[in-house]
Structures are given as structure tokens and as C-alpha cells.
Design a protein around this motif. Structure first.
Motif, mmCIF file in Angstrom:
data_model
loop_
_atom_site.group_PDB
_atom_site.id
_atom_site.type_symbol
_atom_site.label_atom_id
_atom_site.label_comp_id
_atom_site.label_asym_id
_atom_site.label_seq_id
_atom_site.Cartn_x
_atom_site.Cartn_y
_atom_site.Cartn_z
ATOM 1 N N GLY A 183 112.361 -77.676 14.081
ATOM 2 C CA GLY A 183 113.208 -78.707 14.663
ATOM 3 C C GLY A 183 113.331 -78.530 16.162
ATOM 4 O O GLY A 183 112.876 -77.542 16.742
ATOM 5 N N PHE A 184 113.949 -79.492 16.811
ATOM 6 C CA PHE A 184 114.057 -79.479 18.265
ATOM 7 C C PHE A 184 115.126 -78.494 18.738
ATOM 8 O O PHE A 184 116.161 -78.320 18.088
ATOM 9 C CB PHE A 184 114.414 -80.874 18.779
ATOM 10 C CG PHE A 184 113.416 -81.938 18.437
ATOM 11 C CD1 PHE A 184 112.102 -81.833 18.844
ATOM 12 C CD2 PHE A 184 113.797 -83.061 17.703
ATOM 13 C CE1 PHE A 184 111.170 -82.814 18.527
ATOM 14 C CE2 PHE A 184 112.887 -84.045 17.392
ATOM 15 C CZ PHE A 184 111.568 -83.925 17.796
ATOM 16 N N SER A 185 114.894 -77.917 19.901
ATOM 17 C CA SER A 185 115.895 -77.010 20.489
ATOM 18 C C SER A 185 117.165 -77.765 20.844
ATOM 19 O O SER A 185 118.252 -77.189 20.878
ATOM 20 C CB SER A 185 115.318 -76.339 21.746
ATOM 21 O OG SER A 185 115.010 -77.329 22.729
ATOM 22 N N TRP A 186 117.047 -79.068 21.094
ATOM 23 C CA TRP A 186 118.166 -79.886 21.570
ATOM 24 C C TRP A 186 118.879 -80.652 20.464
ATOM 25 O O TRP A 186 119.828 -81.387 20.716
ATOM 26 C CB TRP A 186 117.675 -80.877 22.632
ATOM 27 C CG TRP A 186 116.364 -81.542 22.322
ATOM 28 C CD1 TRP A 186 115.113 -81.073 22.617
ATOM 29 C CD2 TRP A 186 116.174 -82.795 21.656
ATOM 30 N NE1 TRP A 186 114.145 -81.954 22.181
ATOM 31 C CE2 TRP A 186 114.767 -83.022 21.595
ATOM 32 C CE3 TRP A 186 117.033 -83.757 21.123
ATOM 33 C CZ2 TRP A 186 114.223 -84.158 21.006
ATOM 34 C CZ3 TRP A 186 116.484 -84.886 20.535
ATOM 35 C CH2 TRP A 186 115.096 -85.075 20.482
ATOM 36 N N LYS A 187 118.417 -80.484 19.215
ATOM 37 C CA LYS A 187 119.117 -81.109 18.081
ATOM 38 C C LYS A 187 119.171 -80.116 16.923
ATOM 39 O O LYS A 187 118.165 -79.894 16.248
ATOM 40 C CB LYS A 187 118.432 -82.402 17.633
ATOM 41 C CG LYS A 187 119.158 -83.037 16.437
ATOM 42 C CD LYS A 187 118.645 -84.409 16.118
ATOM 43 C CE LYS A 187 119.292 -84.934 14.827
ATOM 44 N NZ LYS A 187 120.779 -84.990 14.905
ATOM 45 N N PRO A 188 120.337 -79.520 16.684
ATOM 46 C CA PRO A 188 120.451 -78.514 15.636
ATOM 47 C C PRO A 188 120.027 -79.048 14.264
ATOM 48 O O PRO A 188 120.340 -80.187 13.906
ATOM 49 C CB PRO A 188 121.937 -78.165 15.639
ATOM 50 C CG PRO A 188 122.401 -78.496 17.017
ATOM 51 C CD PRO A 188 121.593 -79.693 17.431
ATOM 52 N N TRP A 189 119.304 -78.214 13.532
ATOM 53 C CA TRP A 189 118.942 -78.516 12.147
ATOM 54 C C TRP A 189 120.037 -77.946 11.254
ATOM 55 O O TRP A 189 120.355 -76.767 11.326
ATOM 56 C CB TRP A 189 117.590 -77.891 11.807
ATOM 57 C CG TRP A 189 117.194 -78.099 10.375
ATOM 58 C CD1 TRP A 189 117.312 -77.205 9.354
ATOM 59 C CD2 TRP A 189 116.627 -79.287 9.803
ATOM 60 N NE1 TRP A 189 116.857 -77.751 8.186
ATOM 61 C CE2 TRP A 189 116.430 -79.033 8.429
ATOM 62 C CE3 TRP A 189 116.274 -80.527 10.323
ATOM 63 C CZ2 TRP A 189 115.880 -79.983 7.564
ATOM 64 C CZ3 TRP A 189 115.736 -81.472 9.459
ATOM 65 C CH2 TRP A 189 115.538 -81.199 8.098
ATOM 66 N N LYS A 190 120.592 -78.771 10.375
ATOM 67 C CA LYS A 190 121.765 -78.369 9.606
ATOM 68 C C LYS A 190 121.486 -78.220 8.117
ATOM 69 O O LYS A 190 122.364 -77.795 7.367
ATOM 70 C CB LYS A 190 122.890 -79.397 9.790
ATOM 71 C CG LYS A 190 123.313 -79.598 11.241
ATOM 72 C CD LYS A 190 124.362 -80.697 11.351
ATOM 73 C CE LYS A 190 124.709 -80.972 12.796
ATOM 74 N NZ LYS A 190 125.719 -82.066 12.927
ATOM 75 N N LYS A 191 120.277 -78.573 7.688
ATOM 76 C CA LYS A 191 119.989 -78.565 6.251
ATOM 77 C C LYS A 191 119.158 -77.347 5.879
ATOM 78 O O LYS A 191 119.032 -76.404 6.652
ATOM 79 C CB LYS A 191 119.296 -79.873 5.868
ATOM 80 C CG LYS A 191 120.173 -81.110 6.070
ATOM 81 C CD LYS A 191 119.462 -82.368 5.644
ATOM 82 C CE LYS A 191 120.393 -83.568 5.639
ATOM 83 N NZ LYS A 191 120.957 -83.858 6.960
ATOM 84 N N LYS A 192 118.564 -77.374 4.688
ATOM 85 C CA LYS A 192 117.806 -76.229 4.200
ATOM 86 C C LYS A 192 116.603 -75.962 5.090
ATOM 87 O O LYS A 192 116.049 -76.875 5.706
ATOM 88 C CB LYS A 192 117.376 -76.448 2.755
ATOM 89 C CG LYS A 192 116.551 -77.704 2.520
ATOM 90 C CD LYS A 192 116.287 -77.889 1.033
ATOM 91 C CE LYS A 192 115.481 -79.153 0.766
ATOM 92 N NZ LYS A 192 115.215 -79.348 -0.673
ATOM 93 N N ALA A 193 116.182 -74.697 5.093
ATOM 94 C CA ALA A 193 115.167 -74.267 6.056
ATOM 95 C C ALA A 193 113.800 -74.879 5.790
ATOM 96 O O ALA A 193 113.063 -75.191 6.730
ATOM 97 C CB ALA A 193 115.063 -72.748 6.051
ATOM 98 N N ILE A 194 113.420 -75.032 4.526
ATOM 99 C CA ILE A 194 112.146 -75.644 4.172
ATOM 100 C C ILE A 194 112.461 -77.021 3.605
ATOM 101 O O ILE A 194 113.125 -77.131 2.578
ATOM 102 C CB ILE A 194 111.372 -74.800 3.148
ATOM 103 C CG1 ILE A 194 111.160 -73.382 3.690
ATOM 104 C CG2 ILE A 194 110.038 -75.454 2.808
ATOM 105 C CD1 ILE A 194 110.393 -73.324 4.999
ATOM 106 N N ALA A 195 111.994 -78.071 4.281
ATOM 107 C CA ALA A 195 112.466 -79.415 3.963
ATOM 108 C C ALA A 195 111.323 -80.351 3.589
ATOM 109 O O ALA A 195 110.188 -80.202 4.054
ATOM 110 C CB ALA A 195 113.215 -79.993 5.163
ATOM 111 N N GLU A 196 111.645 -81.342 2.744
ATOM 112 C CA GLU A 196 110.696 -82.373 2.365
ATOM 113 C C GLU A 196 110.509 -83.363 3.522
ATOM 114 O O GLU A 196 111.333 -83.458 4.418
ATOM 115 C CB GLU A 196 111.179 -83.133 1.117
ATOM 116 C CG GLU A 196 111.285 -82.283 -0.133
ATOM 117 C CD GLU A 196 112.539 -81.412 -0.154
ATOM 118 O OE1 GLU A 196 113.537 -81.767 0.503
ATOM 119 O OE2 GLU A 196 112.508 -80.350 -0.812
#
Length: 504
Positions: free
Chosen positions: A80-93
Motif C-alpha cells: 500500500g501507499f506510504s501516504w494512505k494507511p492500510w487498515k485491513k488484513k495483510a494479504i488481500a484479495e
């Protein structure tokens, strides 16, 4: 009046006018193009720019691939982007990733920057005008358009999206079932009750097999030789603990990124320094799922060291679990020929199949297959040299975003975006209109090397495409290291006046 119901629908209605001019044009609206647009908008708000996308929607590879189970094989905290936090599971569909990209574009008002359904056919540089003229084809009506820009940023990925790589085997025309490639998967494909053979053993095959196992009559992964697989639990206790602390999103995201990058750094280091021990650990992890009697040496011990080709991630060991349940099978053998009812192997066995899936990789397509010319003279990419793996000799005012093959792609996209932003600012400060990577006198006797060192990384699509790509050299800044842990220091500190960038 027709009112678009979403920013995407509004963007899909936009087109270029013949003769449009922009300060910067970004080719591609996938991960790389979106990241480039964000940085350009943040760092150079006064520059006009647009994104050109051939497909009808954003997302790049996540739009192209629609096969069952399609998911990331990189951790989304680094992908994911450094400027938009990823909030869901680490491995995603794929759909979760597309939703994330949509949110990122909407939050940054980037949808309005994209012109969908436009293909870049050629790009011509004029030294007198210090600008690129792009010949575009609008796919909706076949119209030819000309647009110009001062700086061209190629973010279109590295492979041909319209078709994947499928070798030709004897007898393919004799097979009476269906032959599919994951890259052009039919949306209405029904596998229920069918015997399916997936040729290949990379990340695509490892995703497809558990996704169809138990839903078709039989799922077989047919591999000529094994691949290294890394099973990983989807539940991360560290992540769960961190999430419970109520940290701000950016702090949580930063800590998870650092944790994942440290883990990746250790694995990459060990793949060079102690490959045998790392290999035994990977086999041990497979054994824990498959049981002590499974012939691991035959099916899961490759002939190359870990990470010389991509290390395929298996969330919760799902492919191994499908094999142990008897819903899937791995066959390690060479193909003799296709026959009406399946595949004849070199040991004489017939592998019966109703559907054969050729998960056999990409066709490498450097810079989107665009034809480049400078002052009327065509530019042959294989004769050029890579400068920091970003710019290319002979092509003024052009940058190319090519991510990492081991670390998440986006980590390099971020570094490249920061480099390009700094370069544009440097050009402004110097009052110059163009910059061209050029060999210094001491560089002219360099021995040309493949753009990716085969001793470093030798995946099939890399080896097949060497002759299409620009070269690297034996000294900086002509080395394409593909090493995040080195480049995170060297690229931000890169000397823009080292004599390899010629300004005019």
C-alpha cells in the motif's frame, strides 16, 4: 443532462482534445501511476498533469487479472501507499485492493486527472521545443489524437496486459477441452465438475489451486520444476496487539511497515548468506501442513536458492491444506504433448483434463511498447543504458517507474516519485528545459550487463525479456541494484550534478 454517479464515471467520460498540452503526462493509472500523481500533486501543485490509461478503469494489474482467488502476494502494509494507511488484513484479495485504490484517488481528487480508454502509440521528442508529442489512439472510436508535455513519466508496468505468455506445445490443437490463461480469464467461466490442470508453479498457480479446489472435480498443479513457497499465517498477533492500542492510523501503518520490511530484509539477506538453512526452513513449514510422508524433495525443493525467483506466499498454507485434503494434487513432470483428453507426460502418463490453465507468466513489454523517437530518429531501448534504474540514455525528460521484484513494488514507486519530484525542482532552480542521462567519458568503456542480473533474479519472464530492455553498467549510477535496503539511502541522496545528467 447526464450526471455521472461517481468520480470514476465522470473520469470515464473525459477525453483529450487534439493539441492538449500538459507540464507532465503520466502513462498508467495503476499503483505506480496513482503514486506518481499523488507526489506530483503534493510537491508541484502548480504543474499541470494528466494520467493516460488504456483500460476503462484504474488499477492496472488488479483490473487485468480476474481469475479465481486473485490476491496480493506482498504484504499490503508495504504494498500500500506510504501516504494512505492500510487498515485491513495483510494479504488481500483484488477487490479489497481496488477499493483501497478508489478511496486513495477520491481522497486526493485524482479521478479527474485520468483519461481512460487512450492508448499511447508513439512519443516524439523535439529538442527545439523541449517537449514530447504523444500520438494517442482513443479506443472508443479509434480517433487519433496528438497531445504534448514537457516531461513524460512512464508508469504503465512491465508486461503486456492484453495477453499472457503461453508456450506452444505439440498437439495443443488436438485438445478438445478449453485452454485458458489467467490474464484473460472469462468472467462466466464455470469449472464445476471439471478436471482442471494448471500448468505452472508460481504465485498465480498457488492462488488458483486453493481457490478452485473442492469446487471442480479435480485440481492439478503441473510443474516442470518446483518453486519455493512460504506459508504464512493470516492472523498476526503483533498486528492484533498493535491494533488494540488505539494508535493514529499513520503511526500504526508506519510500525507495521517497519516490522514487515525488517522481516523481508532478514529473509533476503539469508537467501544470499545461508540459502541452505533458509531452504530447509521453508521445506519444514511445508512439511507441517503436508505431513511427514509427503515427497517434498520431488515437488517442493527447487534447484535454485530461495529468492532467485519470486518466493510465492501461501496464506495459512491454503494450497498445502487443499493437497492434504485430497482436493488438489501436484505433479512434477515435463509435458510430452497435448492430446484430446489431456496432457501426455514425458514418463508416459496421461493427465486427464477438461480445462487446462496456462499459468505460465507474462510477456515483458518495456515502456508499454511505445515507439520513441528523438528529433525524428527512432530510439532502440536495448542499446540504451539505465540511470539509477529510473531514467534512460537517449530519452530526454522521461522517467520510468519499475518497482521491486523482492520487496513490495510500491516501495520503489515511492522512491522513484521522490527522485522525479526532486529532479523537477532542480531543473526549475537551474532554469533548464531538459535533462538527458548521458554516459560520462569514464563510463564509455563499461561492460554492458543485463538490466536484471540473472545471478540476482532469474524468473522466466525476466530471462525471456532481457533482449528487449535497456542495459545496466558496472558502476553507479548505471547499476540497477533492485535492492530497497540500499536504494532507500542512495536515491534520496543521489547527486543530480554528477555529470551523468546533462541539462539544457
Amino acid at each position: 443532462m447526464n450526471i455521472a454517479s461517481s468520480p470514476l464515471e465522470a473520469a470515464q467520460a473525459r477525453t483529450f482534445d487534439d493539441g492538449d498540452h500538459f507540464d507532465v503526462l503520466i502513462v498508467g493509472a495503476g499503483i505506480s501511476g496513482i503514486d506518481a500523481a499523488y507526489h506530483l500533486q503534493q510537491d508541484h501543485p502548480d504543474r499541470s498533469f494528466a494520467m493516460i490509461e488504456r483500460q476503462a478503469e484504474f488499477g492496472g494489474t488488479w483490473r487485468t487479472h480476474r481469475y479465481p482467488g486473485i490476491r496480493s502476494d506482498s504484504d499490503l502494509h508495504t504494498f500500500g501507499f506510504s501516504w494512505k494507511p492500510w487498515k485491513k488484513k495483510a494479504i488481500a484479495e483484488a477487490q479489497l485492493i481496488l477499493d483501497y485504490l478508489d478511496q486513495a484517488m477520491e481522497e486526493q481528487d485524482l479521478h479527474r486527472r485520468v483519461r481512460y480508454g487512450h492508448e499511447v502509440v508513439s512519443a516524439d521528442w523535439s529538442s527545439d521545443d523541449a517537449r514530447w508529442t504523444l500520438h494517442l489512439r482513443r479506443l472508443a472510436d479509434g480517433a487519433d489524437l496528438r497531445v504534448t508535455c514537457n516531461f513524460l513519466w512512464m508508469c504503465q508496468g512491465y508486461y503486456e496486459h492484453r495477453e499472457g505468455y503461453t508456450p506452444r506445445w505439440p498437439g495443443m490443437d488436438d485438445f478438445k477441452g478449453e485452454i485458458l490463461h489467467p490474464q484473460t480469464w472469462p468472467e462466466d467461466q464455470d469449472l464445476e465438475g471439471k478436471k482442471v490442470v494448471v500448468i505452472g508453479s508460481g504465485a498465480t498457480a498457488a492462488t488458483l489451486i486453493p481457490a478452485i479446489a473442492g469446487k471442480c472435480a479435480k485440481a492439478v498443479m503441473l510443474q516442470r520444476s518446483p518453486t519455493w513457497f512460504a506459508p504464512r499465517p493470516t492472523h498476526d498477533e503483533f498486528q492484533a496487539t498493535l491494533a488494540s492500542l488505539g494508535l493514529p492510523d499513520d503511526q500504526y501503518h508506519d510500525i507495521m511497515r517497519r516490522k514487515v520490511l525488517k522481516m523481508q530484509e532478514d529473509i533476503i539477506r539469508r537467501s544470499f548468506e545461508e540459502p541452505e538453512a533458509l531452504g530447509e526452513e521453508l521445506l519444514g513449514a511445508a512439511r507441517a501442513y503436508l505431513g511427514p510422508d509427503y515427497p517434498l524433495e520431488r515437488d517442493f525443493r527447487p534447484s535454485y536458492r530461495p529468492w532467485r525467483q519470486r518466493l510465492a506466499l501461501i496464506p495459512d498454507g491454503d494450497m498445502f491444506q487443499a493437497i492434504r485434503r485430497g482436493e488438489a494434487e501436484v505433479v512434477t513432470a515435463k509435458i510430452e504433448r497435448f492430446e484430446a483428453d489431456g496432457i501426455r507426460l514425458d514418463d508416459g502418463r496421461l493427465l486427464e483434463a477438461d480445462v487446462i490453465v496456462t499459468a505460465t507468466g507474462f510477456n515483458l513489454l518495456p515502456l508499454g511498447g511505445v515507439r520513441f523517437a528523438v528529433d525524428g530518429e527512432g530510439v532502440s531501448l536495448p542499446e540504451q543504458w539505465l540511470n539509477r534504474g529510473i531514467m534512460i540514455t537517449g530519452l530526454p525528460n522521461l522517467a520510468w517507474t519499475f518497482g521491486y521484484l523482492r520487496t513490495s513494488w510500491t516501495m520503489r514507486a515511492d522512491l522513484v516519485a521522490a527522485f522525479v519530484s526532486r529532479l523537477l525542482r532542480h531543473m526549475d532552480e537551474k532554469g533548464v528545459r531538459s535533462v538527458t542521462p548521458t554516459l560520462r567519458e569514464e563510463d564509455r568503456q563499461m561492460e554492458p550487463r543485463p538490466w536484471i542480473d540473472p545471478e540476482n533474479f532469474n524468473a522466466g519472464y525476466i530471462m525471456r525479456g532481457h533482449a528487449l530492455m535497456p542495459r545496466q553498467g558496472d558502476r553507479g549510477p548505471w547499476v540497477n541494484s533492485q535492492d530497497y535496503y540500499e536504494e532507500r539511502e542512495s536515491l534520496p541522496a543521489a547527486d543530480l550534478e554528477d555529470g551523468t545528467l546533462v541539462y539544457r
